[in-house]
Write an enzyme that holds these catalytic residues in place. Structure first.
Site, short mmCIF file in Angstrom:
data_model
loop_
_atom_site.label_atom_id
_atom_site.label_comp_id
_atom_site.label_asym_id
_atom_site.label_seq_id
_atom_site.Cartn_x
_atom_site.Cartn_y
_atom_site.Cartn_z
N SER A 48 0.85 -1.20 0.00
CA SER A 48 0.00 0.00 0.00
C SER A 48 0.88 1.24 0.00
CB SER A 48 -0.88 0.02 1.26
OG SER A 48 -1.51 1.28 1.39
N TYR A 93 -1.98 -0.94 10.39
CA TYR A 93 -2.10 -1.38 8.99
C TYR A 93 -0.86 -0.95 8.19
CZ TYR A 93 -3.92 -1.19 4.13
OH TYR A 93 -4.10 -1.32 2.77
P1 NAD Z 1 -11.66 -5.71 -0.54
O1 NAD Z 1 -12.43 -5.57 0.72
O2 NAD Z 1 -12.41 -5.85 -1.78
O3 NAD Z 1 -10.68 -6.96 -0.45
C1 NAD Z 1 -10.05 -7.36 0.73
C2 NAD Z 1 -10.35 -8.85 0.87
O4 NAD Z 1 -9.57 -9.38 1.93
C3 NAD Z 1 -11.79 -9.15 1.24
O5 NAD Z 1 -12.59 -9.29 0.11
C4 NAD Z 1 -11.66 -10.45 2.01
O6 NAD Z 1 -12.00 -11.54 1.19
C5 NAD Z 1 -10.17 -10.56 2.31
N1 NAD Z 1 -9.96 -10.79 3.74
C6 NAD Z 1 -9.92 -9.90 4.75
N2 NAD Z 1 -9.75 -10.55 5.92
C7 NAD Z 1 -9.68 -11.88 5.62
C8 NAD Z 1 -9.51 -13.05 6.39
N3 NAD Z 1 -9.36 -13.03 7.74
N4 NAD Z 1 -9.50 -14.24 5.76
C9 NAD Z 1 -9.67 -14.30 4.41
N5 NAD Z 1 -9.81 -13.23 3.63
C10 NAD Z 1 -9.82 -12.03 4.24
O7 NAD Z 1 -10.67 -4.48 -0.58
P2 NAD Z 1 -9.40 -4.15 -1.50
O8 NAD Z 1 -9.18 -2.71 -1.31
O9 NAD Z 1 -9.54 -4.69 -2.86
O10 NAD Z 1 -8.20 -4.88 -0.74
C11 NAD Z 1 -7.28 -5.73 -1.39
C12 NAD Z 1 -5.88 -5.39 -0.91
O11 NAD Z 1 -5.52 -4.10 -1.37
C13 NAD Z 1 -5.70 -5.37 0.60
O12 NAD Z 1 -4.49 -6.02 0.94
C14 NAD Z 1 -5.59 -3.89 0.91
O13 NAD Z 1 -4.84 -3.65 2.07
C15 NAD Z 1 -4.89 -3.42 -0.34
N6 NAD Z 1 -4.99 -1.98 -0.59
C16 NAD Z 1 -6.19 -1.40 -0.84
C17 NAD Z 1 -6.25 -0.04 -1.07
C18 NAD Z 1 -7.55 0.65 -1.35
O14 NAD Z 1 -7.58 1.88 -1.36
N7 NAD Z 1 -8.62 -0.05 -1.60
C19 NAD Z 1 -5.08 0.73 -1.03
C20 NAD Z 1 -3.87 0.11 -0.77
C21 NAD Z 1 -3.84 -1.24 -0.55
#
Ligand code: NAD
Ligand code: MG
Length: 293
Positions: free
Chosen positions: A185, A198
């Site tokens: 991130s 985080y």
């Molecule tokens: P999202 O909510 O669509 O995806 C995150 C997924 O993590 C969930 O769908 C869930 O299935 C999974 N998850 C969480 N806890 C879990 C557990 N205990 N067991 C199994 N699965 C679990 O959101 P996203 O933003 O697409 O996140 C994907 C990645 O991107 C994450 O690692 C997040 O930190 C990272 N990220 C997101 C952003 C943003 O702005 N959306 C920015 C930087 C990094």
């Protein structure tokens, strides 16, 4: 549905909204773009087998759609509460003519991490690509004093322990040309105090990426990370203060949040054994212009 590059409406931010973790795609306004109508594959991952954690929604769903359209079979892991999102993603994988393997898993359980790899290998007939995309953040507490052990445990186990345990379990199945992609991130580089725990997991994941690349290079296995900036996914309305959602992403140089669809090509590139054959140990930013160094 907007085409990639036509996302200027996001410069106005988003309607105020709130969900509870883990969040659901259909409750979002607007529903994110995962490339359903726009991603065109070119056999760049033909015949490869990929496991994407958190592949039900958000960035993981966009990667699943892109990988399937590039010719890969795809297993997705997700929390049992996310069955609807997982079924929708699986439908897109199957529409691309590829195998979809569904693995409901709680990644905070180390034994479940082992079972996940075994199930993915069995369902896909092997494993070439591991995308450690599942992650969780919480930004609603008032500060350090409210950061209880339960929260810290959940964030570190999901974001840091699980990727390491999954690489360990996957290793016997990976071979020359295989690759691991961790999802970091911009918070690893520009941390916010409200996301202190985080941000620390994502910084550690970058370090892990470099060191795993060093360790696995001899076996011809590449390890990289993608560091997204603000991307419109269920994680945001499920964890951010509703008023922050209204201006989500507008503080980036490009002036808007990104869509999951805009992240997918970075993963396809890093996963491609030909296009990224000499790329390992790197962190690729998809941040709307925020620095990742
Ligand atoms: P999202 O909510 O669509 O995806 C995150 C997924 O993590 C969930 O769908 C869930 O299935 C999974 N998850 C969480 N806890 C879990 C557990 N205990 N067991 C199994 N699965 C679990 O959101 P996203 O933003 O697409 O996140 C994907 C990645 O991107 C994450 O690692 C997040 O930190 C990272 N990220 C997101 C952003 C943003 O702005 N959306 C920015 C930087 C990094
Ligand atoms: Mg989800």
């Amino acid at each position: 549905m907007p085409q990639p590059g036509d996302y200027d409406a996001l410069k106005d931010g988003f309607p105020r909204q709130e969900q509870t973790l883990p969040g659901a795609t259909q409750q979002m306004d607007p529903v994110p773009d995962h490339g359903e109508e726009s991603y065109r594959g070119n056999a760049r991952l033909h015949g490869l087998r990929a496991l994407i954690t958190g592949g039900d929604s958000g960035i993981g769903r966009a990667v699943a759609i892109a990988f399937a359209r590039e010719g890969a079979d795809v297993a997705i892991a997700y929390l049992p509460d996310e069955d609807q999102d997982a079924q929708d993603t699986a439908e897109w994988i199957r529409k691309a003519g590829r195998t979809a393997v569904l693995c409901p898993t709680d990644l905070t359980d180390p034994q479940a991490c082992q079972t996940l790899i075994a199930d993915a290998v069995e369902g896909l007939g092997g494993l070439d690509i591991l995308v450690n995309n599942a992650g969780v953040q919480m930004a609603r507490d008032d500060g350090l004093a409210d950061m209880g052990l339960e929260r810290i445990d959940r964030i570190f186990k999901t974001n840091l322990y699980a990727p390491l345990l999954l690489v360990q379990a996957a290793l016997p199945h990976l071979s020359k040309g295989s690759s691991v992609i961790n999802v970091s991130s911009v918070q690893a580089f520009q941390p916010s105090t409200s996301l202190l725990d985080y941000a620390a997991t994502k910084a550690a994941l970058n370090n892990l990426t470099v060191n795993l690349a060093a360790e696995l290079g001899e076996a011809g296995i590449r390890v990289n990370a993608v560091a997204p900036g603000p991307i419109w996914t269920p994680l945001q309305p499920a964890t951010q203060e509703p008023d922050k959602i209204e201006s989500f992403g507008t503080d980036t140089p490009l002036g808007r949040a990104g869509q999951p669809a805009e992240c997918a090509s970075a993963f396809v590139f890093l996963a491609s054994p030909t296009e990224a054959s000499y790329v390992s140990g790197t962190v690729l930013g998809v941040t709307g212009g925020k620095p990742v160094f």
